[in-house]
Write a protein that holds these residues in place. Sequence first.
Motif, PDB file in Angstrom:
ATOM      1  N   UNK A   1      -0.983  -2.321   3.610  1.00 10.53           N
ATOM      2  CA  UNK A   1      -0.876  -3.450   2.691  1.00 10.53           C
ATOM      3  C   UNK A   1      -1.591  -4.667   3.266  1.00 10.53           C
ATOM      4  N   UNK A   2      -2.478  -5.275   2.480  1.00 10.02           N
ATOM      5  CA  UNK A   2      -3.224  -6.453   2.927  1.00 10.02           C
ATOM      6  C   UNK A   2      -2.958  -7.621   1.991  1.00 10.02           C
ATOM      7  N   UNK A   3      -2.575  -8.760   2.536  1.00 10.95           N
ATOM      8  CA  UNK A   3      -2.388  -9.953   1.725  1.00 10.95           C
ATOM      9  C   UNK A   3      -3.716 -10.690   1.620  1.00 10.95           C
ATOM     10  N   UNK A   4      -4.193 -10.883   0.377  1.00  7.97           N
ATOM     11  CA  UNK A   4      -5.481 -11.522   0.141  1.00  7.97           C
ATOM     12  C   UNK A   4      -5.348 -13.009  -0.148  1.00  7.97           C
TER      13      UNK A   4
ATOM     14  N   UNK B   1      -0.526 -18.428 -10.589  1.00 10.50           N
ATOM     15  CA  UNK B   1       0.584 -18.977 -11.400  1.00 10.50           C
ATOM     16  C   UNK B   1       1.944 -18.796 -10.731  1.00 10.50           C
ATOM     17  N   UNK B   2       1.961 -18.099  -9.608  1.00 12.21           N
ATOM     18  CA  UNK B   2       3.207 -17.951  -8.872  1.00 12.21           C
ATOM     19  C   UNK B   2       3.851 -16.593  -8.954  1.00 12.21           C
ATOM     20  N   UNK B   3       3.230 -15.642  -9.648  1.00 13.10           N
ATOM     21  CA  UNK B   3       3.784 -14.301  -9.743  1.00 13.10           C
ATOM     22  C   UNK B   3       3.341 -13.449  -8.568  1.00 13.10           C
ATOM     23  N   UNK B   4       4.227 -12.644  -8.064  1.00 11.09           N
ATOM     24  CA  UNK B   4       3.851 -11.680  -7.041  1.00 11.09           C
ATOM     25  C   UNK B   4       3.040 -10.561  -7.688  1.00 11.09           C
ATOM     26  N   UNK B   5       1.938 -10.191  -7.040  1.00 14.71           N
ATOM     27  CA  UNK B   5       1.053  -9.165  -7.586  1.00 14.71           C
ATOM     28  C   UNK B   5       0.730  -8.146  -6.497  1.00 14.71           C
ATOM     29  N   UNK B   6       0.976  -6.869  -6.799  1.00 11.72           N
ATOM     30  CA  UNK B   6       0.526  -5.769  -5.957  1.00 11.72           C
ATOM     31  C   UNK B   6      -0.649  -5.110  -6.664  1.00 11.72           C
ATOM     32  N   UNK B   7      -1.820  -5.153  -6.038  1.00  9.30           N
ATOM     33  CA  UNK B   7      -3.065  -4.675  -6.634  1.00  9.30           C
ATOM     34  C   UNK B   7      -3.484  -3.393  -5.935  1.00  9.30           C
ATOM     35  N   UNK B   8      -3.582  -2.306  -6.703  1.00  8.82           N
ATOM     36  CA  UNK B   8      -4.035  -1.038  -6.158  1.00  8.82           C
ATOM     37  C   UNK B   8      -5.521  -0.872  -6.408  1.00  8.82           C
TER      38      UNK B   8
ATOM     39  N   UNK C   1       4.344   5.274  -2.472  1.00 13.27           N
ATOM     40  CA  UNK C   1       3.933   4.017  -1.849  1.00 13.27           C
ATOM     41  C   UNK C   1       4.168   2.816  -2.757  1.00 13.27           C
ATOM     42  N   UNK C   2       4.040   2.994  -4.064  1.00 12.04           N
ATOM     43  CA  UNK C   2       4.351   1.889  -4.978  1.00 12.04           C
ATOM     44  C   UNK C   2       5.823   1.513  -4.829  1.00 12.04           C
ATOM     45  N   UNK C   3       6.698   2.516  -4.788  1.00 15.28           N
ATOM     46  CA  UNK C   3       8.131   2.243  -4.608  1.00 15.28           C
ATOM     47  C   UNK C   3       8.383   1.585  -3.255  1.00 15.28           C
ATOM     48  N   UNK C   4       7.698   2.096  -2.233  1.00  8.68           N
ATOM     49  CA  UNK C   4       7.889   1.560  -0.887  1.00  8.68           C
ATOM     50  C   UNK C   4       7.447   0.101  -0.809  1.00  8.68           C
ATOM     51  N   UNK C   5       6.243  -0.190  -1.344  1.00  5.59           N
ATOM     52  CA  UNK C   5       5.707  -1.543  -1.217  1.00  5.59           C
ATOM     53  C   UNK C   5       6.400  -2.535  -2.148  1.00  5.59           C
ATOM     54  N   UNK C   6       6.782  -2.104  -3.342  1.00  2.00           N
ATOM     55  CA  UNK C   6       7.499  -3.034  -4.229  1.00  2.00           C
ATOM     56  C   UNK C   6       8.859  -3.394  -3.631  1.00  2.00           C
ATOM     57  N   UNK C   7       9.476  -2.431  -2.943  1.00  2.00           N
ATOM     58  CA  UNK C   7      10.740  -2.732  -2.265  1.00  2.00           C
ATOM     59  C   UNK C   7      10.506  -3.668  -1.086  1.00  2.00           C
ATOM     60  N   UNK C   8       9.438  -3.384  -0.342  1.00  2.00           N
ATOM     61  CA  UNK C   8       9.113  -4.218   0.810  1.00  2.00           C
ATOM     62  C   UNK C   8       8.806  -5.654   0.396  1.00  2.00           C
TER      63      UNK C   8
ATOM     64  N   UNK D   1       8.598   4.705 -13.493  1.00  2.00           N
ATOM     65  CA  UNK D   1       9.006   4.909 -12.097  1.00  2.00           C
ATOM     66  C   UNK D   1       9.664   3.659 -11.516  1.00  2.00           C
ATOM     67  N   UNK D   2      10.039   2.722 -12.403  1.00  2.00           N
ATOM     68  CA  UNK D   2      10.700   1.521 -11.915  1.00  2.00           C
ATOM     69  C   UNK D   2      10.290   0.251 -12.611  1.00  2.00           C
TER      70      UNK D   2
END
Length: 406
Positions: free
Chosen positions: A67-70, A31-38, A101-108, A129-130
């Motif tokens: 971090x891997x882009x799927x 749908x166009x949302x950025x998703x970080x999946x742990x 790492x969540x803070x690091x990757x969400x910033x990245x 935490x953010x």
Amino acid sequence: MQIEFVIISTADWDNPFWTNKQHIARRLADRGYKVLYLNSMGLRAPTGSSKDLGRIFRRLKGMFRGLEQKQENLWVWSPIVIPYQKNKVVRNINFLISTFFIKYYTKKLNFQKYILWTYNPISKPLLKKGEVFSVYHCVDEVSVQPGMPEEVIKEEDKKLTMSVDTVFATSQSLYKSRKEINPITYYSANVADFDHFSKARIQEYQVPEEFINMNGPIIGFIGAISGYKLDYQLIYEVAKANKDKNFVFIGQIGEGDPRTNVSLLEQLNNIYLIGPRAYNDLPRYLQYFNVCLLPNNLNEYTKNMFPMKFFEYLAAGKPVVMTPLHALKEYYDLCYIADNSDEFSRMISFALDEKNRSDFNKLINDRISEAKLHDWESRIDNMLEKIHISEEKNNGNLGVYDAKSI
């Protein structure tokens, strides 16, 4: 407004049997949302089994990959954890590392306002935490699974339920227990990938190689082959009483329970444990099932379990024979219920004889129609709408958004 999602999963992305975690993550990304999946942080302490050792090795490789882009808009990270969550000091270390790492990757990834969507019952330390909003998607009573630190998970689950903005529960039992803790709790049953499993009904597939030499009907199951979920004694007795039928089980043996022992099932020549198959291949196998099974134990875990495969079977139009699972009670008219081996055998015979019934077409259409009501897109629309309602009640700051586009 741009909203992103951080999903704290209890299932690794590459597991061939997708659950609600992967489905929701993929569809949000579509749908166009950025998703970080742990990936799973590992709730159960590992054993010395080859399966657990293999998983540890794969996890170490995943950690070094980072971090891997799927797919477009979706990234996966395997958390660095010490696999002994029963110990509070270990948990604190694990969550301290994960928070960093969540803070690091969400910033990245340039996440601006993200929703933390967690499946992990002990993940309260990751809250506040953010994120601008938090969701606990409660899909299982994890504490009663074999090998789990039961008391720790129960205590932490309660804390998490109290602390999040919204809870979604996939069974009535889970809903009732969490609603008592957090009033902003919604019942949101599991659904299925309707279009994917409908392929078993509308496409023409070649007979799977494993089925070529099978004579007689194929009675099939797709899912985790674990001792705490499946009633092996029931399966054995039914297969022994129906030597003219083939009982096929597709799935990972010991998924979630490495102590699983299938030696009883291996005693019969008409029981086939063929292992897991790729998600994209499942409709091909399902097409050649004459009857589908849900031969589950009736215990504290399955009381709170809503098996996604039920609607997957219905999407294919297949008859389902199952033990009386509590979460599926409202759908008993769409399947065959049996609570002992004799009754199970009788219901399988009824299911195999459906083509001779005058209402055969109606049976198929009723199953398909019901399955179509429970697809992922409509369910995600509903959940996002509920998040908006909860945000209004909490006087949050997400702003007004449409359910289909936040």
